[in-house]
Enzyme design. Structure first.
Site, short mmCIF file in Angstrom:
data_model
loop_
_atom_site.label_atom_id
_atom_site.label_comp_id
_atom_site.label_asym_id
_atom_site.label_seq_id
_atom_site.Cartn_x
_atom_site.Cartn_y
_atom_site.Cartn_z
N PHE A 244 -24.86 -22.24 2.22
CA PHE A 244 -24.52 -22.29 3.64
C PHE A 244 -23.02 -22.52 3.86
O PHE A 244 -22.61 -23.08 4.87
CB PHE A 244 -25.35 -23.36 4.36
CG PHE A 244 -26.81 -23.31 4.00
CD1 PHE A 244 -27.58 -22.19 4.33
CD2 PHE A 244 -27.42 -24.34 3.30
CE1 PHE A 244 -28.92 -22.13 3.97
CE2 PHE A 244 -28.76 -24.28 2.93
CZ PHE A 244 -29.51 -23.16 3.28
N GLY A 471 -29.90 -17.31 -2.07
CA GLY A 471 -31.16 -17.27 -1.34
C GLY A 471 -31.23 -16.07 -0.42
O GLY A 471 -32.21 -15.84 0.28
N THR A 472 -30.15 -15.30 -0.45
CA THR A 472 -30.00 -14.19 0.48
C THR A 472 -30.78 -12.95 0.05
O THR A 472 -30.93 -12.03 0.84
CB THR A 472 -28.50 -13.85 0.57
OG1 THR A 472 -27.94 -13.94 -0.76
CG2 THR A 472 -27.79 -14.86 1.44
N ASN A 625 -33.20 -4.56 2.92
CA ASN A 625 -34.54 -5.00 2.56
C ASN A 625 -35.07 -5.76 3.76
O ASN A 625 -34.62 -6.87 4.05
CB ASN A 625 -34.49 -5.88 1.31
CG ASN A 625 -35.87 -6.39 0.89
OD1 ASN A 625 -36.80 -6.48 1.69
ND2 ASN A 625 -36.00 -6.74 -0.38
N GLN A 632 -33.74 -14.17 6.32
CA GLN A 632 -32.42 -14.74 6.62
C GLN A 632 -32.25 -14.97 8.11
O GLN A 632 -31.70 -15.98 8.53
CB GLN A 632 -31.33 -13.81 6.13
CG GLN A 632 -31.10 -13.91 4.65
CD GLN A 632 -29.68 -13.48 4.34
OE1 GLN A 632 -28.73 -14.24 4.50
NE2 GLN A 632 -29.53 -12.26 3.91
N GLY A 698 -26.40 -12.89 7.20
CA GLY A 698 -26.69 -14.25 6.73
C GLY A 698 -26.37 -15.32 7.75
O GLY A 698 -26.94 -16.41 7.72
N GLU A 699 -25.45 -15.04 8.64
CA GLU A 699 -25.03 -16.07 9.58
C GLU A 699 -25.43 -15.75 11.02
O GLU A 699 -25.51 -16.63 11.86
CB GLU A 699 -23.51 -16.27 9.44
CG GLU A 699 -23.21 -16.76 8.03
CD GLU A 699 -21.74 -16.73 7.64
OE1 GLU A 699 -21.05 -17.70 7.94
OE2 GLU A 699 -21.31 -15.77 6.99
#
Lengths: 734, 198, 331
Positions: A244, A471-472, A625, A632, A698-699
């Protein structure tokens, strides 16, 4: 030995489709080894001793009792610490989390700073001895908060100021205006995996295992701090237990552990305690925002002024500068913005998931909601009618911008047509119901990337790059990408990541990995395909041609740099430096967008706030994907719930000390906090943004949630909470 | 209460020797001279995933650290060391517990099941493990072993009857990546498979 | 963690023979049951016992019911008790106060005896570098004037505002709970309401127990009307969090009017807390929002806020009111 990941199930889905993680089996069986899971032969254990004053100097140590603990090998203090050079701070172009190292002198910059390291044969001995180290201090009163007397305000002009037109004059002409202050608290990443490091020397060669979002940068930083060649240092981080942003910068205890290991002639391991992670790592600093904006009679936005204040440490200037993105969100006529740094007696902050967007969009999207209400416009309609397809600052068109489509998709799913705008008009028994919305956005950024791809005659492929899977789903999408391009099953692709023995990959930050590395990997695959096509026309896929050609092996190494950069960026990339470009550029404006809708329910007596429904729609270009992408986004949205309602690192200003430095009192959402939660992926094709057509996700998911919840809380209760987190005491009737 | 149960041992002393599972050697406080020194290593037998391991341990060593440091069973993770996150969840005698708050010596003689003990010896995944993959019930994977062990126990306890109950009874395992939606779906699916087999 | 000697005796007589008292300085001997508080605090260096006497082989893990009497061995776990029909059906408040506490993993090992003695979560008690009269008598109280959002507003003194963090004791206290103990050869019975001491000028001494006294059982008297009971726990997140405020309520109703009300308070007081004045006020009254709010106000008469936790007074009043109203709605 490189840690390789390959799935062993017979799934055949490829790019774009939902695909199970290829590292799934390793993770569900406990076989995935994270940085601190590697058993090093004959390793010593260590434990940190942290400052218990907020500012001042160490005046002495009484180590007698600690050294008497059986098994203690050495206690390092500033009086005997291994020689190291001060880091180059990442905010000034380096890779270090801050500009100074622990145990370099007697100075204490903040509460919880490292003042000693105990090294012992066993964990229990190291911990017992650390508790027995007695430190005496000359303490000074810390100034540890944004508004503390003694905190120094810096106005790094030019770097942050963005202004066009005359916002002040436009404010005086606006039909409707809104002016308010918003604040966001200190927050900590609290990745489940703790900070730590393990170091092992083999002669002059050093291997370091440490959780990392940037192994090449860590290698470079360690080379500098320890004064040894980069080629002698290997950094390994095959799996990262949540990052993170917190593991993107080299923490300043790593070279200390490595130095101790060199002196003691044995591997040394350090696993920081959860409490220590709050101060030896990084964090998201407090921010304050003065916002003014206005609209005309038709509800069109006019001027916007936004001044941010952000807390940073005494020595370092770290700013997230969110106005660079907020000014681009709507069709403002005139705007002015600036960001001020407030130097206080705290550790240097760092990036934490959507660093600028989480605080600045809470302010922007709350203010937009307030102004929409004043103009009597539906909050969704208000945002839609003020949408823009070109960057209001530069006039450059967005490469793609599907914000309106996101509002339509999420609004329909949520049932926004049943929205009753009047405050307090929606109730259910003892529960007050509120609905709220907010915009999410995140700039699409990229960095140079390199990768090696191989294909062998038996139909197996391999991709090697020192990118990172925090973890992405990076392992999986890389395999999908290669499988798709070369015509092999995903299960035939092996992926190696997180090791400086591999070609340099991008930092896992700024949501850049997919856009950058996939662009690079596909380039390597295309070259393999071209070479094979030149050799034989038999077969339709590279894998079939490989078979037809009788070749045993083919390999391509690719270097990719974003269009806007050049050779310098690539050189810097090899050198362990970060070269991220994207978002709003001179001739290029690339952002992903989303819209979040939420329902809050608040008990009319006791005012607990729960979020039974949260629905977001996001448009982020090509989705590699769907399965991992959705995870995410959902995870980000839940982060938003935490940020809105739970998370605040509580400070005792007398000591500059964090008082809830644990997971029982620093609350993050648990399973029971999440009920109906949905992420809709809005299709978007963007061929301009990068060769892969990918925007980062991701964010994005965590950006709009705080404001959406704050807006819903207002709708339910009539209480406008402008200071996060929104807690029950802020909603109790006076 | 077993006040009058014969101890079968010589009521001599705080533990220093002897298999714990068979009962501790004791000494009355009047016999302090014979008590074990604090810090003395003690024999511990950990039965982990069906295999016994005998070792001498400082009584301060937690079950978590014994698993990781002594047995190299690093699937069990350290997340907080204070029972606040669930990453270290294992089962003792079939019951889920935080191994970070359990002294290894106190677990001596009892059956410990870790994440490494769930799949079949032939490599077939436990239905819960398979369901976690299927529903993408993790991202970084660090809390996952604890989640899965906890979930297996949750089903066994009968606390997985519906989504709301699963959410409540899986709340002792924090997932910072916040894969909670997938976790709930995985537990439901695995519950049905496990119940079907039972 | 400091070194200690470990013993696992096989019967209570041996156990109570060998233990060396743990004094207020956190040293000496300690009983190890579930360990969820003890090991936690030992890791923080707050408690430094030299001996641990593990009571896992001592039995004391049965639940017996006889009419209105429920007798629980001290080693019965929170999870076991939460599932017992005597609570789940007979007095839901006693089950809810258990399953709404901590996490399943913790409840599986935490014992009822230990739960009664759960130590405060005051951050200054848990941080050995800060002043705390409870941990180090005479050192002062950094919570007064410090970060005290979660701390007590009832039963405090200038020397200590640490709250009792448990849930179940505030429900058990409604049912004439008696704590049975053993010390050496001698046993005694203590009313739960008299087990804990207010901090006053000696906050380190939290209970009337002697240092080497062992809780062996807890006995409750649960009337049949306790089926109408409820535990409301008000917290920032939905689960696995300590109570900001909480109310344990049991109501004996005669139509709309209250024959008897029993009210315990969580999260707000320095000890387990029963709001007897509020109970007395409600006796014979019709339960309405108005009387419920009045009862809440009475429950918090004399409460004092310390800054961050001022909100617990109005919130606590509303918690009591809401819990009363929701309990009354139960059939």
């Amino acid at each position: 030995m490189p840690y390789t990941v390959q799935e062993n199930r017979g799934q055949t889905d490829r790019i774009g489709k939902p695909h199970d993680r290829i590292d799934g089996r390793l993770k569900v069986t406990g076989d995935a080894r994270y940085s601190l899971d590697f058993a090093l032969p004959n390793a010593l254990h260590s434990e940190l001793v942290l400052a218990t004053i907020g500012r001042g100097r160490v005046t002495g140590f009484d180590l007698a009792e600690a050294e008497a603990v059986p098994g203690v090998r050495r206690i390092y203090t500033h009086e005997n610490a291994p020689q190291r050079q001060s880091p180059r701070f990442f905010g000034a172009g380096g890779t270090g989390a801050r500009s100074w190292l622990p145990l370099q002198d007697d100075r204490v910059y903040y509460h919880g700073e490292i003042v000693a390291l105990v090294v012992a044969d066993t964990l229990v001995a190291a911990r017992e001895a650390a508790a027995k180290v007695k430190v005496s201090y000359a303490a000074e009163a810390p100034a540890a908060t944004l508004d503390a007397e003694g905190a120094e305000v810096e106005d790094p002009e030019g770097m942050t100021a963005i202004a066009t037109g005359d916002a002040q004059a436009a404010m005086s002409r606006a039909a409707t205006t809104h002016e308010a202050e918003y604040t966001t608290p200190a927050q900590h990443h609290n990745a489940m995996e703790l900070y730590g490091a393990a170091a092992q020397w083999n002669g002059e060669n050093l291997t370091v295992w440490t959780p990392s979002q940037f192994v090449y940068g860590f290698q470079k930083g360690l080379s500098h701090e320890l004064g040894i060649e980069r080629s002698r240092i290997r950094v390994i981080s095959p799996f990262v237990g949540g990052a993170f942003g917190g593991k993107g910068m080299l923490m300043n205890f790593v070279s200390l552990v490595a130095g101790a290991s060199r002196e003691l002639g044995r591997p040394v391991q350090l696993m920081c305690s959860r409490e220590a992670c709050y101060t030896v790592g990084s964090f998201r600093a407090e921010t304050a925002h003065a916002v003014r904006m206005g609209a005309d009679e038709q509800g069109h936005l006019g001027p916007y002024e936004h001044t941010g204040r952000e807390l940073t440490s005494r020595p370092d200037t770290y700013l997230v500068r969110g106005t660079e993105n907020t000014v681009r969100m709507y069709d403002f006529s005139d705007y002015g913005s600036n960001v001020l740094a407030v130097h206080a007696d705290r550790q240097t902050p760092g990036f934490m998931r959507a660093p600028p967007e989480v605080p600045y969009f809470f302010a922007l999207e709350s203010a937009i909601d307030e102004l929409a209400r004043k103009t009597g416009t539906d909050p969704v309609q208000f945002r839609v009618q003020n949408d823009t397809q070109k960057d209001p600052v530069t006039g450059t068109p967005f490469t793609s911008r599907s914000l309106v489509e996101c509002y339509e998709a999420a609004g329909e799913r949520f049932g926004w047509d049943r929205y009753s705008p009047e405050v307090g008009s929606m109730t259910d028994g003892d529960e007050l119901i509120g609905w709220g919305v907010a915009t999410a956005t995140y700039p699409t950024q990229m960095s140079p990337a390199t990768a090696r791809v191989t294909l062998s005659g038996d139909g197996r492929a391999r991709v090697m790059t020192a990118a990172h899977d925090v973890g992405t789903g990076v392992y999986t999408i890389f395999a999908q990408s290669v499988a798709d391009k070369l015509g092999v099953p995903v299960s035939a692709v092996t992926v190696e990541l997180g090791d400086t023995e591999l070609p340099p990959g991008p930092i896992s930050g700024g949501s850049i990995t997919t856009a950058s590395s996939i662009s690079c990997i596909e380039q390597a695959c295309d070259r393999i395909a071209e070479r094979l096509a030149a050799e034989t026309s038999e077969g339709s896929t590279p894998a079939e041609r490989m078979k037809a050609s009788g070749r045993p092996f083919i390999e391509e190494y690719a270097e990719w740099t974003p269009l806007q950069t050049g050779a310098e960026a690539l050189r810097a990339h090899y050198d362990g430096d970060v070269r991220i470009v994207g978002g709003a550029q001179k001739d290029f404006c690339a952002f992903a967008f989303g819209a979040e809708f939420c329902e809050v329910r608040i008990n009319k007596y006791t005012r607990e706030i729960r979020v039974p429904r949260l629905i977001g729609a996001f448009a982020a270009g090509r989705i590699m994907n769907e399965k991992t992408a959705r995870s995410q986004l959902l995870g980000g949205m839940i982060w938003g719930i935490g940020s809105a309602l739970h998370e605040e690192t509580e400070l005792d200003p007398r000591y500059g000390a964090y008082m809830n430095d644990n997971l029982a009192e620093y609350l993050v959402p648990v399973n029971a906090d999440v009920q109906e939660l949905e992420a809709i992926i809005v299709p978007e094709v963007d061929k301009q943004v990068n060769p892969a057509g990918v925007k980062g996700i991701g964010e994005l998911g965590c950006v709009g949630t705080s404001a959406a919840i704050a807006n819903a809380v207002y709708h339910a209760t009539g209480v406008r909470v402008r200071d996060l987190p929104i807690r029950m005491e802020k909603l109790l009737p006076a | 209460m077993s006040d009058d149960e014969p101890t079968g041992i010589s009521r001599r002393g705080f533990l220093q020797t002897g298999a714990l599972g068979g009962g501790a050697a004791l000494v009355g406080s009047q016999a302090k001279a014979q008590e074990a020194e604090a810090g003395t290593r003690v024999p511990v037998t950990l039965n982990v995933n069906g295999k016994p391991y005998e070792m001498m341990l400082d009584p301060r060593v937690t079950l978590l650290d014994a698993l990781r440091e002594r047995l190299d069973l690093t699937g069990t993770k350290v997340g907080c060391n204070h029972g606040q996150c669930g990453a270290c969840t294992v089962m003792i005698d079939g019951t889920r517990v935080n191994s970070c708050l359990t002294l290894a010596v106190a677990a001596s003689g009892r059956e410990v099941t870790t994440i490494e003990g769930l799949a079949s010896p032939n490599g077939d995944l436990h239905p819960m493990q398979a369901a976690f993959i299927e529903h993408d019930a993790f991202q970084c994977g660090y809390c996952t072993p604890g989640q899965i062990v906890s979930a297996v126990a949750c089903v066994k306890e009968g606390h997985a009857s519906d989504e709301a109950e699963i959410r409540e009874y899986m709340s002792g395992n924090i997932c910072r990546c916040a894969a909670y939606k997938g976790i709930v779906a995985a537990v439901q699916e695995a519950r049905d498979k496990i119940d079907g087999e039972a | 963690m400091r070194p200690f000697a470990y013993a696992r005796p096989k019967n209570v007589r041996d156990a109570t023979d060998i233990v060396t008292p743990m004094g207020v300085a956190g040293q000496g001997g300690a009983w190890l049951a579930g360990g969820t508080t003890l090991i936690d605090l030992m890791k923080l260096d707050v408690l430094r016992p030299e001996q641990l006497t593990d009571i896992q082989a001592l039995g004391m893990d049965e639940i017996e019911t006889d009419g209105e009497t429920v007798r629980l061995g001290a080693r019965v776990t929170m999870a076991q008790a939460a599932e017992h029909p005597a609570f789940k059906e007979g007095a839901p408040v006693l089950s809810q106060a258990l399953w709404k506490a901590a996490s399943p993993q913790l409840r599986n090992v935490a014992t009822l005896g230990g739960n009664l003695l759960q130590r405060t979560r005051c951050p200054y008690f848990r941080d050995v570098s800060k002043a705390c009269n409870k941990r180090e008598p005479g050192s002062g109280c950094d919570a007064v004037g410090g970060y005290n959002r979660l701390l007590a507003v009832l039963g405090t003194s200038e020397n200590c505002i640490a709250n009792y963090p448990g849930d179940w004791a505030n429900a058990a206290i409604l049912f004439d709970a008696v704590v049975e103990t053993r010390r050496g050869r001698r046993g005694r019975a203590i009313e739960l309401g008299k087990l804990h001491r207010l901090p006053g000028d000696a906050p380190a001494r939290e209970t009337v127990l002697e240092d080497d006294e062992l809780i062996t059982a807890i006995e409750l008297t649960v009337p049949s009307w306790a089926r109408r009971s409820y535990y409301l726990k008000v917290r920032d997140r939905e689960s696995y969090a300590f109570a900001n405020t909480g109310a344990a309520v049991a109501l004996d109703m005669d139509g709309d009017s209250v024959r008897e009300a029993r009210i315990g308070l969580s999260g707000v007081a320095t000890t387990p807390w029963r709001a007897r004045e509020a109970e007395a006020f409600l006796r014979g009254k019709a339960l309405s929002e108005e009387t419920a709010m009045q009862a809440g106000a009475i429950a918090f008469e004399g409460a004092r806020g310390w800054g961050h936790n001022d909100f617990k007074i109005p919130l606590g009043q509303r918690t009591v009111a809401r819990a009363l109203l929701e309990t009354a709605r139960l059939s």
